[in-house]
Scaffold this motif. Structure first.
Motif, PDB file in Angstrom:
ATOM      1  N   GLU A 209       0.843  -1.184   0.000  1.00 27.32           N
ATOM      2  CA  GLU A 209       0.000   0.000   0.000  1.00 27.32           C
ATOM      3  C   GLU A 209       0.883   1.240   0.000  1.00 27.32           C
ATOM      4  O   GLU A 209       2.091   1.173   0.231  1.00 27.32           O
ATOM      5  CB  GLU A 209      -0.898  -0.003   1.241  1.00 27.32           C
ATOM      6  CG  GLU A 209      -1.872  -1.167   1.300  1.00 27.32           C
ATOM      7  CD  GLU A 209      -2.708  -1.154   2.570  1.00 27.32           C
ATOM      8  OE1 GLU A 209      -2.409  -0.334   3.462  1.00 27.32           O
ATOM      9  OE2 GLU A 209      -3.642  -1.960   2.654  1.00 27.32           O
ATOM     10  N   GLN A 210       0.248   2.373  -0.246  1.00 29.85           N
ATOM     11  CA  GLN A 210       0.980   3.628  -0.174  1.00 29.85           C
ATOM     12  C   GLN A 210       1.526   3.801   1.241  1.00 29.85           C
ATOM     13  O   GLN A 210       0.810   3.588   2.213  1.00 29.85           O
ATOM     14  CB  GLN A 210       0.042   4.788  -0.519  1.00 29.85           C
ATOM     15  CG  GLN A 210       0.708   6.144  -0.518  1.00 29.85           C
ATOM     16  CD  GLN A 210      -0.296   7.260  -0.665  1.00 29.85           C
ATOM     17  OE1 GLN A 210      -1.433   7.017  -1.029  1.00 29.85           O
ATOM     18  NE2 GLN A 210       0.113   8.468  -0.376  1.00 29.85           N
ATOM     19  N   SER A 263      -0.369   4.668 -14.807  1.00 35.12           N
ATOM     20  CA  SER A 263      -1.200   3.833 -13.934  1.00 35.12           C
ATOM     21  C   SER A 263      -0.381   2.720 -13.303  1.00 35.12           C
ATOM     22  O   SER A 263      -0.508   2.438 -12.094  1.00 35.12           O
ATOM     23  CB  SER A 263      -2.372   3.237 -14.707  1.00 35.12           C
ATOM     24  OG  SER A 263      -3.285   4.242 -15.114  1.00 35.12           O
ATOM     25  N   SER A 266       1.803   4.122 -10.606  1.00 33.75           N
ATOM     26  CA  SER A 266       1.024   4.473  -9.411  1.00 33.75           C
ATOM     27  C   SER A 266       0.747   3.238  -8.559  1.00 33.75           C
ATOM     28  O   SER A 266       0.811   3.297  -7.328  1.00 33.75           O
ATOM     29  CB  SER A 266      -0.281   5.162  -9.797  1.00 33.75           C
ATOM     30  OG  SER A 266      -1.191   4.255 -10.392  1.00 33.75           O
ATOM     31  N   TYR A 267       0.472   2.096  -9.218  1.00 32.96           N
ATOM     32  CA  TYR A 267       0.231   0.858  -8.471  1.00 32.96           C
ATOM     33  C   TYR A 267       1.505   0.370  -7.798  1.00 32.96           C
ATOM     34  O   TYR A 267       1.480  -0.122  -6.660  1.00 32.96           O
ATOM     35  CB  TYR A 267      -0.332  -0.228  -9.393  1.00 32.96           C
ATOM     36  CG  TYR A 267      -1.724   0.075  -9.909  1.00 32.96           C
ATOM     37  CD1 TYR A 267      -2.731   0.525  -9.049  1.00 32.96           C
ATOM     38  CD2 TYR A 267      -2.038  -0.085 -11.257  1.00 32.96           C
ATOM     39  CE1 TYR A 267      -4.001   0.812  -9.516  1.00 32.96           C
ATOM     40  CE2 TYR A 267      -3.310   0.201 -11.741  1.00 32.96           C
ATOM     41  CZ  TYR A 267      -4.280   0.648 -10.871  1.00 32.96           C
ATOM     42  OH  TYR A 267      -5.536   0.926 -11.336  1.00 32.96           O
ATOM     43  N   PHE A 271      -0.438   3.227  -4.748  1.00 25.94           N
ATOM     44  CA  PHE A 271      -1.676   3.992  -4.892  1.00 25.94           C
ATOM     45  C   PHE A 271      -2.772   3.095  -5.458  1.00 25.94           C
ATOM     46  O   PHE A 271      -2.578   2.436  -6.475  1.00 25.94           O
ATOM     47  CB  PHE A 271      -1.463   5.183  -5.830  1.00 25.94           C
ATOM     48  CG  PHE A 271      -0.642   6.293  -5.232  1.00 25.94           C
ATOM     49  CD1 PHE A 271      -1.246   7.391  -4.645  1.00 25.94           C
ATOM     50  CD2 PHE A 271       0.742   6.225  -5.258  1.00 25.94           C
ATOM     51  CE1 PHE A 271      -0.483   8.401  -4.087  1.00 25.94           C
ATOM     52  CE2 PHE A 271       1.516   7.235  -4.698  1.00 25.94           C
ATOM     53  CZ  PHE A 271       0.900   8.329  -4.116  1.00 25.94           C
ATOM     54  N   GLU A 272      -3.911   3.115  -4.797  1.00 24.68           N
ATOM     55  CA  GLU A 272      -5.045   2.328  -5.273  1.00 24.68           C
ATOM     56  C   GLU A 272      -5.687   2.988  -6.479  1.00 24.68           C
ATOM     57  O   GLU A 272      -6.183   2.311  -7.373  1.00 24.68           O
ATOM     58  CB  GLU A 272      -6.066   2.155  -4.140  1.00 24.68           C
ATOM     59  CG  GLU A 272      -7.226   1.244  -4.497  1.00 24.68           C
ATOM     60  CD  GLU A 272      -8.170   1.025  -3.328  1.00 24.68           C
ATOM     61  OE1 GLU A 272      -9.172   0.299  -3.510  1.00 24.68           O
ATOM     62  OE2 GLU A 272      -7.912   1.589  -2.240  1.00 24.68           O
ATOM     63  N   TYR A 273      -5.657   4.319  -6.501  1.00 32.12           N
ATOM     64  CA  TYR A 273      -6.286   5.068  -7.590  1.00 32.12           C
ATOM     65  C   TYR A 273      -5.248   5.942  -8.294  1.00 32.12           C
ATOM     66  O   TYR A 273      -4.675   6.850  -7.659  1.00 32.12           O
ATOM     67  CB  TYR A 273      -7.419   5.939  -7.050  1.00 32.12           C
ATOM     68  CG  TYR A 273      -8.482   5.160  -6.318  1.00 32.12           C
ATOM     69  CD1 TYR A 273      -9.396   4.365  -7.012  1.00 32.12           C
ATOM     70  CD2 TYR A 273      -8.557   5.200  -4.923  1.00 32.12           C
ATOM     71  CE1 TYR A 273     -10.363   3.637  -6.341  1.00 32.12           C
ATOM     72  CE2 TYR A 273      -9.517   4.472  -4.242  1.00 32.12           C
ATOM     73  CZ  TYR A 273     -10.422   3.685  -4.954  1.00 32.12           C
ATOM     74  OH  TYR A 273     -11.374   2.962  -4.290  1.00 32.12           O
ATOM     75  N   PRO A 274      -4.970   5.686  -9.574  1.00 33.42           N
ATOM     76  CA  PRO A 274      -3.983   6.469 -10.329  1.00 33.42           C
ATOM     77  C   PRO A 274      -4.268   7.977 -10.322  1.00 33.42           C
ATOM     78  O   PRO A 274      -3.340   8.777 -10.351  1.00 33.42           O
ATOM     79  CB  PRO A 274      -4.085   5.891 -11.744  1.00 33.42           C
ATOM     80  CG  PRO A 274      -4.585   4.497 -11.541  1.00 33.42           C
ATOM     81  CD  PRO A 274      -5.522   4.577 -10.381  1.00 33.42           C
ATOM     82  N   ASN A 275      -5.554   8.343 -10.300  1.00 32.63           N
ATOM     83  CA  ASN A 275      -5.894   9.768 -10.308  1.00 32.63           C
ATOM     84  C   ASN A 275      -5.351  10.488  -9.082  1.00 32.63           C
ATOM     85  O   ASN A 275      -4.926  11.643  -9.159  1.00 32.63           O
ATOM     86  CB  ASN A 275      -7.414   9.958 -10.386  1.00 32.63           C
ATOM     87  CG  ASN A 275      -7.951   9.646 -11.768  1.00 32.63           C
ATOM     88  OD1 ASN A 275      -7.197   9.596 -12.739  1.00 32.63           O
ATOM     89  ND2 ASN A 275      -9.251   9.426 -11.870  1.00 32.63           N
ATOM     90  N   TYR A 276      -5.372   9.791  -7.944  1.00 31.06           N
ATOM     91  CA  TYR A 276      -4.854  10.402  -6.721  1.00 31.06           C
ATOM     92  C   TYR A 276      -3.342  10.600  -6.828  1.00 31.06           C
ATOM     93  O   TYR A 276      -2.804  11.627  -6.413  1.00 31.06           O
ATOM     94  CB  TYR A 276      -5.184   9.533  -5.509  1.00 31.06           C
ATOM     95  CG  TYR A 276      -4.609  10.081  -4.215  1.00 31.06           C
ATOM     96  CD1 TYR A 276      -5.062  11.287  -3.681  1.00 31.06           C
ATOM     97  CD2 TYR A 276      -3.605   9.396  -3.535  1.00 31.06           C
ATOM     98  CE1 TYR A 276      -4.537  11.800  -2.522  1.00 31.06           C
ATOM     99  CE2 TYR A 276      -3.059   9.907  -2.375  1.00 31.06           C
ATOM    100  CZ  TYR A 276      -3.531  11.111  -1.862  1.00 31.06           C
ATOM    101  OH  TYR A 276      -2.988  11.629  -0.726  1.00 31.06           O
TER     102      TYR A 276
END
Length: 299
Positions: A209-210, A263, A266-267, A271-276
């Motif tokens: 996780e982040q 994307s 980000s993973y 990050f669960e959400y690439p947009n964040y």
């Protein structure tokens, strides 16, 4: 384990009269009268401030042994488990404050804004003689005003004394961080080492996780707020700010050296959400991850 939902329940337990349903100030001499006392694990639904002039136990703080030559100031937040053992009656004061009191009375700074309420007992404030005199004076004034309760101004005056105590406690903690520079530097060093190791294998996809302040605090056996305050004292920036900066630096490396999509990166970084991830990256660099990658390739 004992649980107290409100302050009046505590006073009923000790067979003492309540002065106000949302705030209470007591001398320990009025509460603990036995020569030996062990308080079982207790949870309050409100805040607790304890000032003990003659701490008679043993507390290890870094390499510091703590005995009855010092005064202690410690804080308990709602829902936090609390227990203690005393071999002789304590001298000092106890303040209990329900957060609902701030709905009626305006304070310069609400009690929930002070991070040290979530520190553990080993992160208590160890007072110098001068600091102890200051704390004792403020608590004595608050106690006197609370017990006299002359008019409608009494509670706001009491809250003013408490607010002054809490603000000045921030100064005292800053002094303590500086006085224990070696210990704080070691904690900061361990934090940065853990942060660096977190992304040791970013070349491969990870299910991590982040990274969070809570994660590193657990690794270092301290509370999240204490870790953040030590890191802020050490670097001028909070632990979360340092984590975000390191994430961005790792992201830059991956954007430059890998062919992974935004994307995918980000993973990898948790990050669960690439947009964040993209929003955080742009906030820190003023460029989106894609624009950053294009700007580097155009050089």
């Amino acid at each position: 384990m004992k649980y107290f939902e409100n302050i009046e329940d505590v006073n009923d337990y000790y067979n003492i009269e309540s002065k106000h349903p949302l705030i209470d100030i007591r001398r320990y001499s009025d509460v603990i009268k036995t020569n030996s006392s062990k308080i079982e694990t207790t949870v309050f639904d409100f805040y607790k401030i304890s000032f003990i002039k003659n701490f008679n136990g043993y507390l290890e703080y870094g390499n510091t042994k703590f005995n009855d030559e010092n005064g202690v100031l410690y804080f308990v937040e709602p829902g936090q488990k609390y227990s203690c053992t005393s071999t002789k009656p304590w001298e000092g004061y106890q303040i209990l404050i329900h957060p609902n009191i701030y709905k009626k009375y305006v304070s310069e700074k609400k009690i929930s804004a002070f991070s040290f309420f979530s520190y553990d007992v080993n992160e208590s404030l160890l007072l110098t003689e001068e600091e102890q005199n200051t704390v004792s004076l403020l608590m004595e004034q608050a106690w006197s005003e609370m017990n006299n309760m002359e008019d409608d101004f009494s509670i706001p005056i009491v809250l003013s004394y408490i607010n002054t105590l809490l603000v000045i406690t921030e100064r005292f903690y800053d002094r303590q961080f500086s006085a224990r520079k070696t210990m704080c530097n070691q904690l900061a060093s361990d934090f940065y080492k853990q942060l660096k190791n977190y992304y040791k294998n970013t070349s491969e996809f990870s299910n991590k996780e982040q990274p969070s302040v809570l994660y590193f605090a657990n690794k270092l056996n301290v509370t999240p707020n204490y870790l953040s305050d030590v890191i802020k004292h050490h670097s001028g920036k909070s632990a979360l700010h340092n984590i975000h900066e390191y994430i961005i630096e790792e992201a830059k490396i991956l954007l430059i050296t890998s062919s992974q999509t935004v994307s995918e990166i980000s993973y990898v970084l948790g990050f669960e959400y690439p947009n964040y991830f993209s929003r955080l990256f742009k906030k820190k660099t003023t460029l989106s991850p894609s624009d950053f990658r294009k700007s580097v390739k155009s050089i």
